[in-house]
Design a protein around this motif. Sequence first.
Motif, PDB file in Angstrom:
ATOM      1  N   VAL A 121      33.553  44.585  60.008  1.00 39.16           N
ATOM      2  CA  VAL A 121      34.993  44.776  59.885  1.00 39.16           C
ATOM      3  C   VAL A 121      35.294  45.530  58.593  1.00 39.16           C
ATOM      4  CG1 VAL A 121      37.226  43.621  59.635  1.00 39.16           C
ATOM      5  CG2 VAL A 121      35.503  42.713  61.214  1.00 39.16           C
ATOM      6  N   LYS A 122      36.154  46.544  58.670  1.00 35.63           N
ATOM      7  CA  LYS A 122      36.480  47.340  57.497  1.00 35.63           C
ATOM      8  C   LYS A 122      37.423  46.550  56.577  1.00 35.63           C
ATOM      9  CE  LYS A 122      35.924  51.860  59.703  1.00 35.63           C
ATOM     10  NZ  LYS A 122      36.581  53.169  60.011  1.00 35.63           N
ATOM     11  N   PRO A 123      37.208  46.676  55.268  1.00 36.79           N
ATOM     12  CA  PRO A 123      38.061  45.954  54.316  1.00 36.79           C
ATOM     13  C   PRO A 123      39.522  46.399  54.391  1.00 36.79           C
ATOM     14  CG  PRO A 123      36.059  46.737  53.248  1.00 36.79           C
ATOM     15  CD  PRO A 123      36.111  47.395  54.598  1.00 36.79           C
ATOM     16  N   SER A 124      40.431  45.440  54.318  1.00 39.20           N
ATOM     17  CA  SER A 124      41.863  45.702  54.216  1.00 39.20           C
ATOM     18  C   SER A 124      42.497  44.481  53.572  1.00 39.20           C
ATOM     19  CB  SER A 124      42.486  45.964  55.580  1.00 39.20           C
ATOM     20  OG  SER A 124      42.467  44.795  56.382  1.00 39.20           O
ATOM     21  N   THR A 125      43.607  44.677  52.912  1.00 36.88           N
ATOM     22  CA  THR A 125      44.223  43.569  52.178  1.00 36.88           C
ATOM     23  C   THR A 125      44.532  42.391  53.093  1.00 36.88           C
ATOM     24  OG1 THR A 125      45.194  45.089  50.570  1.00 36.88           O
ATOM     25  CG2 THR A 125      46.160  42.891  50.727  1.00 36.88           C
ATOM     26  N   GLY A 126      45.138  42.643  54.219  1.00 39.66           N
ATOM     27  CA  GLY A 126      45.511  41.564  55.130  1.00 39.66           C
ATOM     28  C   GLY A 126      44.315  40.825  55.686  1.00 39.66           C
ATOM     29  N   ALA A 127      43.318  41.584  56.166  1.00 45.26           N
ATOM     30  CA  ALA A 127      42.122  40.961  56.741  1.00 45.26           C
ATOM     31  C   ALA A 127      41.335  40.200  55.682  1.00 45.26           C
ATOM     32  CB  ALA A 127      41.247  42.020  57.403  1.00 45.26           C
ATOM     33  N   ASP A 128      41.187  40.805  54.492  1.00 46.46           N
ATOM     34  CA  ASP A 128      40.423  40.157  53.425  1.00 46.46           C
ATOM     35  C   ASP A 128      41.090  38.853  52.998  1.00 46.46           C
ATOM     36  OD1 ASP A 128      38.816  42.318  53.605  1.00 46.46           O
ATOM     37  OD2 ASP A 128      39.273  43.156  51.626  1.00 46.46           O
ATOM     38  N   LEU A 129      42.421  38.872  52.874  1.00 46.77           N
ATOM     39  CA  LEU A 129      43.134  37.661  52.474  1.00 46.77           C
ATOM     40  C   LEU A 129      42.976  36.566  53.531  1.00 46.77           C
ATOM     41  CD1 LEU A 129      45.017  36.155  50.582  1.00 46.77           C
ATOM     42  CD2 LEU A 129      46.956  37.272  51.702  1.00 46.77           C
ATOM     43  N   THR A 130      43.032  36.952  54.784  1.00 47.12           N
ATOM     44  CA  THR A 130      42.884  35.977  55.875  1.00 47.12           C
ATOM     45  C   THR A 130      41.511  35.323  55.847  1.00 47.12           C
ATOM     46  OG1 THR A 130      44.424  37.218  57.275  1.00 47.12           O
ATOM     47  CG2 THR A 130      42.944  35.659  58.369  1.00 47.12           C
ATOM     48  N   VAL A 131      40.469  36.138  55.668  1.00 47.66           N
ATOM     49  CA  VAL A 131      39.104  35.609  55.624  1.00 47.66           C
ATOM     50  C   VAL A 131      38.919  34.701  54.410  1.00 47.66           C
ATOM     51  CG1 VAL A 131      36.672  36.217  55.383  1.00 47.66           C
ATOM     52  CG2 VAL A 131      38.146  37.559  56.891  1.00 47.66           C
ATOM     53  N   ALA A 132      39.443  35.134  53.251  1.00 47.48           N
ATOM     54  CA  ALA A 132      39.313  34.324  52.035  1.00 47.48           C
ATOM     55  C   ALA A 132      39.999  32.970  52.205  1.00 47.48           C
ATOM     56  CB  ALA A 132      39.899  35.073  50.843  1.00 47.48           C
ATOM     57  N   LEU A 133      41.178  32.973  52.820  1.00 44.04           N
ATOM     58  CA  LEU A 133      41.890  31.713  53.034  1.00 44.04           C
ATOM     59  C   LEU A 133      41.166  30.817  54.032  1.00 44.04           C
ATOM     60  CD1 LEU A 133      45.636  32.856  53.048  1.00 44.04           C
ATOM     61  CD2 LEU A 133      44.286  31.881  51.184  1.00 44.04           C
ATOM     62  N   LEU A 335      46.502  25.426  45.117  1.00 42.76           N
ATOM     63  CA  LEU A 335      46.379  26.188  43.867  1.00 42.76           C
ATOM     64  C   LEU A 335      45.381  27.331  44.017  1.00 42.76           C
ATOM     65  CD1 LEU A 335      46.393  23.203  41.367  1.00 42.76           C
ATOM     66  CD2 LEU A 335      48.134  24.987  41.535  1.00 42.76           C
ATOM     67  N   ALA A 336      44.238  27.062  44.668  1.00 37.60           N
ATOM     68  CA  ALA A 336      43.255  28.122  44.901  1.00 37.60           C
ATOM     69  C   ALA A 336      43.830  29.198  45.819  1.00 37.60           C
ATOM     70  CB  ALA A 336      41.980  27.534  45.505  1.00 37.60           C
ATOM     71  N   THR A 337      44.640  28.778  46.787  1.00 37.71           N
ATOM     72  CA  THR A 337      45.297  29.744  47.669  1.00 37.71           C
ATOM     73  C   THR A 337      46.217  30.662  46.870  1.00 37.71           C
ATOM     74  OG1 THR A 337      45.224  28.286  49.600  1.00 37.71           O
ATOM     75  CG2 THR A 337      46.913  29.997  49.597  1.00 37.71           C
ATOM     76  N   GLY A 338      46.974  30.091  45.935  1.00 42.37           N
ATOM     77  CA  GLY A 338      47.852  30.892  45.102  1.00 42.37           C
ATOM     78  C   GLY A 338      47.093  31.944  44.311  1.00 42.37           C
ATOM     79  N   LEU A 339      45.956  31.555  43.722  1.00 42.96           N
ATOM     80  CA  LEU A 339      45.144  32.509  42.963  1.00 42.96           C
ATOM     81  C   LEU A 339      44.592  33.598  43.873  1.00 42.96           C
ATOM     82  CD1 LEU A 339      43.064  30.315  40.499  1.00 42.96           C
ATOM     83  CD2 LEU A 339      45.176  31.560  40.072  1.00 42.96           C
ATOM     84  N   THR A 340      44.166  33.200  45.066  1.00 37.69           N
ATOM     85  CA  THR A 340      43.597  34.167  46.000  1.00 37.69           C
ATOM     86  C   THR A 340      44.648  35.178  46.451  1.00 37.69           C
ATOM     87  OG1 THR A 340      42.072  32.451  46.784  1.00 37.69           O
ATOM     88  CG2 THR A 340      42.311  34.402  48.155  1.00 37.69           C
ATOM     89  N   VAL A 341      45.841  34.702  46.742  1.00 38.74           N
ATOM     90  CA  VAL A 341      46.928  35.605  47.128  1.00 38.74           C
ATOM     91  C   VAL A 341      47.243  36.575  45.996  1.00 38.74           C
ATOM     92  CG1 VAL A 341      49.386  35.723  47.700  1.00 38.74           C
ATOM     93  CG2 VAL A 341      47.934  33.992  48.789  1.00 38.74           C
ATOM     94  N   ILE A 342      47.281  36.071  44.759  1.00 36.75           N
ATOM     95  CA  ILE A 342      47.521  36.943  43.603  1.00 36.75           C
ATOM     96  C   ILE A 342      46.442  38.013  43.506  1.00 36.75           C
ATOM     97  CG2 ILE A 342      47.511  37.018  41.076  1.00 36.75           C
ATOM     98  CD1 ILE A 342      48.851  34.273  41.110  1.00 36.75           C
ATOM     99  N   ASN A 343      45.201  37.610  43.757  1.00 35.07           N
ATOM    100  CA  ASN A 343      44.078  38.547  43.657  1.00 35.07           C
ATOM    101  C   ASN A 343      44.222  39.714  44.630  1.00 35.07           C
ATOM    102  OD1 ASN A 343      41.228  39.172  42.750  1.00 35.07           O
ATOM    103  ND2 ASN A 343      40.897  38.949  44.946  1.00 35.07           N
ATOM    104  N   TYR A 344      44.704  39.433  45.836  1.00 37.48           N
ATOM    105  CA  TYR A 344      44.761  40.472  46.866  1.00 37.48           C
ATOM    106  C   TYR A 344      46.106  41.213  46.925  1.00 37.48           C
ATOM    107  CZ  TYR A 344      40.279  39.103  48.833  1.00 37.48           C
ATOM    108  OH  TYR A 344      38.941  38.868  49.011  1.00 37.48           O
ATOM    109  N   THR A 345      47.136  40.665  46.314  1.00 36.43           N
ATOM    110  CA  THR A 345      48.452  41.301  46.436  1.00 36.43           C
ATOM    111  C   THR A 345      48.970  41.909  45.145  1.00 36.43           C
ATOM    112  OG1 THR A 345      49.592  39.191  46.007  1.00 36.43           O
ATOM    113  CG2 THR A 345      49.109  39.753  48.310  1.00 36.43           C
ATOM    114  N   SER A 346      48.377  41.546  43.991  1.00 37.20           N
ATOM    115  CA  SER A 346      48.909  42.047  42.723  1.00 37.20           C
ATOM    116  C   SER A 346      48.499  43.484  42.449  1.00 37.20           C
ATOM    117  CB  SER A 346      48.444  41.159  41.563  1.00 37.20           C
ATOM    118  OG  SER A 346      47.040  41.230  41.413  1.00 37.20           O
ATOM    119  N   GLY A 347      47.439  43.954  43.144  1.00 34.98           N
ATOM    120  CA  GLY A 347      46.959  45.311  42.906  1.00 34.98           C
ATOM    121  C   GLY A 347      46.074  45.412  41.691  1.00 34.98           C
TER     122      GLY A 347
END
Length: 461
Positions: A121-133, A335-347
């Motif tokens: 699967v090719k990397p993308s913000t949405g897919a990567d965030l979903t897998v990480a969560l 809390l870990a979810t919050g950090l992960t979302v920041i990682n993928y959405t803050s740029g």
Amino acid sequence: MHDTDDGTQSRRFGLPTATALVMGNIIGGGIFLLPASVAPFGTVSLLAFGVLTIGAIALALVFGRLAERDPRTGGPYVYAREAFGDFAGFLSAWSYWTMTWVSNAALAVAGVGYFHFLTGVKPSTGADLTVALAFLWLPALANLAGTRWVGAVQMVSTVLKFLPLLFVAIVGIFFFDPKNLGPFTEGGGNWTGGLTASAAILLYSYVGVESASVSAGAVRNPERNVGRATVLGTIGSAVVYLLGTLAVFGSIPHDKLVKSTAPFSDAVDTMFGGHWGGTLIAAAAAISIFGALNGWTLMSAHSPYAAAKDGLFPAAFAKEKRGVPTFGVLAAAVLATGLTVINYTSGSGGVFNILVLVTTFSATVPYLLAAAAQVYFLLTGQGHKVNAGRMTRDMVLAVGAFAFSFWLVAGAGYAAVYQGVLFLFAGILVYVWMAGRRKAAEAADAAPAAAAEPVKESVSG
């Protein structure tokens, strides 16, 4: 024997599962990159690994002795508070709890890369965030299902991830070529410099030795099994680390190993040809990360549990269901979810990188306090806590464990210590709040008794 609150022994871990918890938490995803990470320093890095292993085993033995004396859930927190009081205990619990949920976010992000390799699967913000969560919440759900599920997941994931590592370690002996090792020190420089530099990278390979003591309340017969699981898990991890790294060093030419991005995969491909090694090791790495997340999620719930029981953390952290502090699991996952979302959405990974630095320091604070607590117990000669026949040996181990923990702090680097201390001191506000509430509650409870005292005297008169 110390029962859980509901008195159910069948829900608790036996020695094999407790050992798997220790091994699974020590060995996450980092092992799959370690050989290439330290190869630039030369084979002196193997010596560094050996020195660190001795320190880790000393620390494991100290935790075993402390758990034998006081097998309550909380591990390092319990020891620090008993020796040095509430404030030291709180700092230990706060620091350890912080490390668990921040590192869970880092592990989840690391797992995304292996997912892409396995699925294409090719990397993308949405897919990567979903897998990480998914990496975060599937272990959280296993924990919420109860200790029986946690133990089952930990046993299966530990076996599945160790089989490929042991395969490389054992089979690698037959493909070992001393010519591949390269120089003892890169560039022929001072070997002590190479030893220190490689040790700085390897230092955190053994974080997790305390896992059984932190979750002592979930272990059957903790006085006996926590210490054994700690030592067996640490030694088992050390064997995999050392033999696996040595096999990779001896099977891949040094100049190629330095540039490798997947050393274990390259080792398998070198031994047998083809490219199936990459898929095998990537699958093992993904399973390894999932197992580590399962274990560290349990740690994130149990580390503040004892502090909450003592009124130093919010009371919600002390509530259990099916042998698991459910609020602790959910709080860490959120809390870990919050950090992960920041990682993928803050740029930018700036905020996330700073918090990851915090974990490198936070892991060492409970170690230092626990080792110091053992030294304190030995020096004060508290009869029920010290076996006179073991005094000299235990003191040597405790001092060695303290030195090892101090080395961990030094190896973390200035940035990690700076950021970690700031985050540690931020917890003082939580301590002040909880301590103030506890004092107010104690005063309120004492008031009726004080008011009733004169009445008692008049009746007796």
